[in-house]
Design an enzyme around this catalytic site. Structure first.
Site, PDB file in Angstrom:
ATOM      1  N   ASN A   1      -0.334   1.389   5.772  1.00  0.00           N
ATOM      2  CA  ASN A   1       0.622   0.646   5.011  1.00  0.00           C
ATOM      3  C   ASN A   1       1.300  -0.162   5.947  1.00  0.00           C
ATOM      4  O   ASN A   1       1.993   0.081   6.780  1.00  0.00           O
ATOM      5  CB  ASN A   1       1.587   1.647   4.132  1.00  0.00           C
ATOM      6  CG  ASN A   1       2.742   0.766   3.587  1.00  0.00           C
ATOM      7  OD1 ASN A   1       3.856   1.224   3.094  1.00  0.00           O
ATOM      8  ND2 ASN A   1       2.297  -0.494   3.115  1.00  0.00           N
ATOM      9  N   GLY A   2       1.055  -1.512   5.680  1.00  0.00           N
ATOM     10  CA  GLY A   2       1.801  -2.558   6.424  1.00  0.00           C
ATOM     11  C   GLY A   2       0.883  -3.554   6.791  1.00  0.00           C
ATOM     12  O   GLY A   2      -0.344  -3.703   6.279  1.00  0.00           O
TER      13      GLY A   2
ATOM     14  N   GLY B   1       0.156  -0.099  -4.773  1.00  0.00           N
ATOM     15  CA  GLY B   1      -1.170  -0.718  -5.012  1.00  0.00           C
ATOM     16  C   GLY B   1      -1.904  -0.212  -6.159  1.00  0.00           C
ATOM     17  O   GLY B   1      -2.195   0.929  -6.195  1.00  0.00           O
TER      18      GLY B   1
ATOM     19  N   CYS C   1       0.972  -1.196   0.027  1.00  0.00           N
ATOM     20  CA  CYS C   1      -0.074   0.096  -0.012  1.00  0.00           C
ATOM     21  C   CYS C   1       0.788   1.203  -0.047  1.00  0.00           C
ATOM     22  O   CYS C   1       2.099   1.128   0.288  1.00  0.00           O
ATOM     23  CB  CYS C   1      -0.916   0.220   1.195  1.00  0.00           C
ATOM     24  SG  CYS C   1      -2.064  -1.404   1.365  1.00  0.00           S
TER      25      CYS C   1
ATOM     26  N   TYR D   1      12.962  -4.366  -4.577  1.00  0.00           N
ATOM     27  CA  TYR D   1      12.084  -4.505  -5.792  1.00  0.00           C
ATOM     28  C   TYR D   1      10.870  -3.515  -5.475  1.00  0.00           C
ATOM     29  O   TYR D   1      10.481  -2.641  -6.567  1.00  0.00           O
ATOM     30  CB  TYR D   1      11.452  -5.878  -5.710  1.00  0.00           C
ATOM     31  CG  TYR D   1      10.028  -6.040  -6.508  1.00  0.00           C
ATOM     32  CD1 TYR D   1       9.953  -5.720  -7.940  1.00  0.00           C
ATOM     33  CD2 TYR D   1       8.814  -6.412  -5.956  1.00  0.00           C
ATOM     34  CE1 TYR D   1       8.842  -5.828  -8.672  1.00  0.00           C
ATOM     35  CE2 TYR D   1       7.669  -6.552  -6.884  1.00  0.00           C
ATOM     36  CZ  TYR D   1       7.689  -6.258  -7.896  1.00  0.00           C
ATOM     37  OH  TYR D   1       6.592  -6.279  -8.749  1.00  0.00           O
TER      38      TYR D   1
END
Ligand code: SF4
Length: 469
Positions: A114-115, A39, A13, A253
């Site tokens: 996010n997480g 996302g 996210c 990445y």
């Protein structure tokens, strides 16, 4: 995989926030646009107007498709937070799109996360036993419930209170009448950066979002820190002792190469991974070819270190949508060809070093190797700029199960044979950490090493069952 394959590790996210700025919703839209790679399933923005009312717009789809002028016009106010989501916990449903909005005794709150929390299930069960009603299946909602239920006299106190109960990875934005609270978990697993634009503070998962709106990066939100963006300016307090273990895969990445993540240029770290890979696994070859896009910088590093010329031997089609009409007749390697195509003139008759960021299931790598051979490559030496991915991520990256990760059940020799390469070399964990400039205890490398910086019960159970007779 470099092809951003849906069969591989999936992005997680991205969050963005801006306090007290003209056209806050539009800035959030642009910020999210720059974070789209984090996302692609849903996008949302919440704004707060002068009267203290929250508005929210969320939808499944890409940022550019979700928001149009009419939708942005329904988001008044000078303060906004936004979110792009790939479903990591909770099903992929509109109800789970963020920001999540909640009416509480402390006024309306909106949250963008996010997480992934590792103990959300237990907390949720306890809260439900106590009568809480959940509107989403996402782990993020437990944080808002905990904030709403806290007895702390102030909102910052309630947020700190809530965070003392949760464990895992969270880079959070909470929008309230008291400003935006930007929070990073004590391990700082996911990134979160602060910046400023024409005097207005901004916050984003990655600094590439600042570049697009002309904001200047100032610093990262520290692990275990709550930063408040409000009328009083930017203030900070610690809610937990920091134990930084940032996600190294952001650099391998996920993050965009033009971002600064955890204080380092993603492009420079990827190049360092590639240079180190060249030292660890040299090859007798004519040309270094990246798997575009994420293998690019590692391939540059490999080329510079080895002296073997760099060449763009594969082209990526950037305009592949999420769906396309499959041909009626089977075409060899069709799925990969839609996204990647070799440049025959570059690889024909050559000994190729093919650089990629990771191998997940191995099937895409095999297709790429076959395509290069069909295009005339004489030898293909695959070099991977991270160690074998053997373990699942529990901190906000959607990974295949361990069983699906080829490296969890195959040796490097077996993987080489499976992907039909002439040779295969992975960057070592030590080499990766050295190039990243952090020791093992100061980074999360769990998907490579199985060393989880925040205990994960499921992982423990899996280990125990593996040991069981
Ligand atoms: S397990 Fe891997 S992807 Fe997940 S946080 Fe750790 S390093 Fe990142």
């Amino acid at each position: 995989m470099g092809v951003n394959s849906r069969s591989g590790f999936r992005d997680e996210c991205g969050v963005f926030g801006v306090f007290d700025a003209e056209d806050a919703a539009r800035l959030a839209y642009l910020g999210l646009y720059a974070l789209q790679h984090r996302g692609q399933e849903s996008a949302g923005i919440a704004t707060l107007d002068a009267a203290g009312h929250l508005a929210v717009e969320r939808e499944m789809g890409y940022v550019a498709d979700v928001f149009d002028e009419a939708r942005l016009a329904r988001l008044p106010g000078r303060t906004a937070i936004g979110h792009v989501r790939y479903a990591t916990a909770g099903a992929s449903l509109l109800a789970n799109a963020q920001p999540i909005v909640f009416a509480t005794g402390r006024g309306p709150l909106a949250l963008a996360h996010n997480g992934n929390l590792v103990n959300a299930r237990e907390i949720r069960a306890q809260l439900e036993d106590a009568g809480a009603l959940f509107t989403t299946s996402s782990d993020s909602e437990v944080i808002l419930h905990l904030v709403a239920r806290s007895k702390a006299p102030t909102l910052p106190g309630a947020i700190a209170d809530a965070l003392s109960d949760v464990r895992g990875a969270y880079s959070l934005l909470i929008l309230s009448r008291e400003g935006i609270f930007a929070v990073r978990d004590p391990n700082g697993i996911r990134p979160l950066s602060l910046g400023a634009r024409e005097g207005s503070p901004v916050v984003a998962s990655e600094t590439c979002a600042f570049d697009l709106i002309g904001a200047k990066f100032e610093r990262d939100v520290e692990p275990g820190e709550i930063v408040r963006l409000s009328e009083g300016g930017v203030s900070s307090h610690r809610f937990a002792f920091p134990h930084p273990t940032p996600c190294i895969f952001e650099h391998v990445y996920f993050a965009r190469p033009d971002s600064l993540v955890f204080g380092k240029s993603v492009a420079a770290v990827r190049e360092a991974f590639g240079a180190r890979l060249a030292r660890e696994h040299p090859a007798e070859a004519d040309v270094v070819v990246p798997v575009p896009d994420s293998g690019m910088y590692a391939a540059l590093g490999y080329s510079r270190q080895s002296g073997i010329p760099f060449a763009l031997g594969m082209v990526r089609n950037h305009y592949v949508g999420r769906t396309f009409i499959e041909p009626k007749q089977a075409i060899r390697n069709f799925g990969v060809k839609v996204k990647l195509n070799p440049v025959r003139q570059v690889v024909e008759g050559k000994r190729v070093v093919l650089v990629d960021d990771s191998i997940v299931r191995g099937t895409t790598s095999r297709k790429i190797v076959r395509m290069l051979r069909e295009a005339g490559a004489k030898e293909i030496h695959v070099r991977v700029s991270s160690p074998p991915t053997m373990h699942s991520c529990h901190y906000g990256i959607d990974t295949p199960t361990r069983r699906e990760l080829i490296a969890s059940s195959h040796s490097v020799v077996e993987i080489r044979s499976f992907i039909e390469a002439d040779s295969l070399g992975y960057l070592s964990a030590e080499g990766m950490l050295e190039a990243f400039g952090r020791p093992q205890q100061a980074a999360c490398t769990a998907c490579f090493t199985g060393i989880y910086p925040v205990a994960v019960e499921e992982e423990e159970r899996e280990k125990e069952s593996a040991l069981a007779p």
